[in-house]
Design a protein around this motif. Sequence first.
Motif, PDB file in Angstrom:
ATOM      1  N   TYR A 115       0.748  -1.090  -0.073  1.00 46.88           N
ATOM      2  CA  TYR A 115      -0.171  -0.107   0.130  1.00 46.88           C
ATOM      3  C   TYR A 115       0.905   1.282   0.207  1.00 46.88           C
ATOM      4  N   VAL A 134      -4.559   5.324   0.405  1.00 49.90           N
ATOM      5  CA  VAL A 134      -3.509   4.477  -0.057  1.00 49.90           C
ATOM      6  C   VAL A 134      -3.795   3.964  -1.343  1.00 49.90           C
ATOM      7  N   GLU A 135      -2.712   3.611  -2.137  1.00 48.26           N
ATOM      8  CA  GLU A 135      -3.193   2.928  -3.281  1.00 48.26           C
ATOM      9  C   GLU A 135      -2.612   1.360  -3.249  1.00 48.26           C
ATOM     10  N   ALA A 136      -3.367   0.330  -3.488  1.00 47.46           N
ATOM     11  CA  ALA A 136      -3.191  -0.908  -3.440  1.00 47.46           C
ATOM     12  C   ALA A 136      -2.208  -1.293  -4.591  1.00 47.46           C
ATOM     13  N   ILE A 138       1.384   1.118   7.376  1.00 47.03           N
ATOM     14  CA  ILE A 138       0.655   2.267   7.038  1.00 47.03           C
ATOM     15  C   ILE A 138      -0.011   2.956   8.197  1.00 47.03           C
ATOM     16  N   ALA A 187      -7.998  -5.892  -0.899  1.00 43.57           N
ATOM     17  CA  ALA A 187      -7.915  -4.521  -0.444  1.00 43.57           C
ATOM     18  C   ALA A 187      -9.034  -3.958   0.279  1.00 43.57           C
ATOM     19  N   ALA A 226       0.784  -3.655   4.923  1.00 48.76           N
ATOM     20  CA  ALA A 226      -0.159  -2.974   5.636  1.00 48.76           C
ATOM     21  C   ALA A 226       0.030  -2.611   6.965  1.00 48.76           C
ATOM     22  N   ILE A 269      -8.812   4.014  -0.277  1.00 51.42           N
ATOM     23  CA  ILE A 269      -8.235   2.927  -0.922  1.00 51.42           C
ATOM     24  C   ILE A 269      -8.349   2.987  -2.573  1.00 51.42           C
TER      25      ILE A 269
END
Length: 271
Positions: free
Chosen positions: A43, A57-59, A263, A97, A260, A116
């Motif tokens: 992430y 966040v970007e997965a 974050i 996600a 994860a 997300i």
Amino acid sequence: AKARGDGSWQYYLPGMQARGVEQEAATADLAAALDAGEFFLLYQPVVTLPGGALAGVEALVRRRHPVRGPVPPGEFIGLAEQSGLIVELGRFVLREACAQMAAWHRDRPADAPASISVNVSARQLQEPGFAAEVAAALGDSGLQPDRLIVEITESTAVGGGATAESLHRLRRLGVRLSLDDFGTGASTLTLLANCPVDQIKLDRSFVDCDVIASAVLELARGFGVEAVAEGVETAEQAARLAALGYGRAQGFHFAHPLPAAGIVAVAHQAV
Ligand code: C2E
Ligand code: CA
Ligand code: CA
Ligand code: CA
């Protein structure tokens, strides 16, 4: 001639057919990796400008190869798209996600990212059941639809009737759409004019070009959508983009893609 696993022989000429055989093997390897559960998500924080606070966040998918270790998506997404395996891989990414995001909001609501983003390939949007799958992933995880951003690119979004239908259904679900790699496609403006998105991501190749960066910001403002600057690698770039008026940024200067657990730590650090 080449021996096959079943004891028979297959004849082929160098060139296309040989590549076909290799591609078949690579596709089988990818399918086996999916069944073995070798894919996982990192992430990458999207932060506020100025300030660098965690905004979303970007997965980003990775493969944990048993021999080679972590493999970046550039090495397998293309083949996954050509072979159709992207549908199954994309389903995993989406469910994982949504589940992770729902868990953050359940366990640490004060530190959880607000949104997300998930990358979606053309092939996935062409599946008539795609929006229903998204609805199921949201329902099963309990995630609020407006916390999910589906990232599409120009090549993703020009896919005919089924694609347009998927995009409209997603918006009706309350999911947000982001136009990724903005400016790199041949008809990005056509797409922008025809496809209602909620966010535009300035491609990282334009981060050092003030003229393009501010024109894209103006476009975003004109459409009333959020603009995100991607690929911000230095403090100087972050300061310039903030001065131009960008309110969101993503890049190695702020944070690399993280597991994860990393974050929550970012949520406590202002950059
Ligand atoms: P993208 O969607 O444009 O994602 C951003 C890529 O830029 C990521 O590479 C990220 O690690 C990298 N990046 C972030 N900040 C910086 C920076 O400051 N400088 C530089 N040079 N690069 C930065 P990654 O994770 O290797 O992903 C590459 C591409 O693979 C993605 O580009 C996306 O198109 C595709 N991809 C990744 N995950 C998925 C997925 O789950 N599904 C699909 N369909 N495609 C995916
Ligand atoms: Ca399978
Ligand atoms: Ca993306
Ligand atoms: Ca991008």
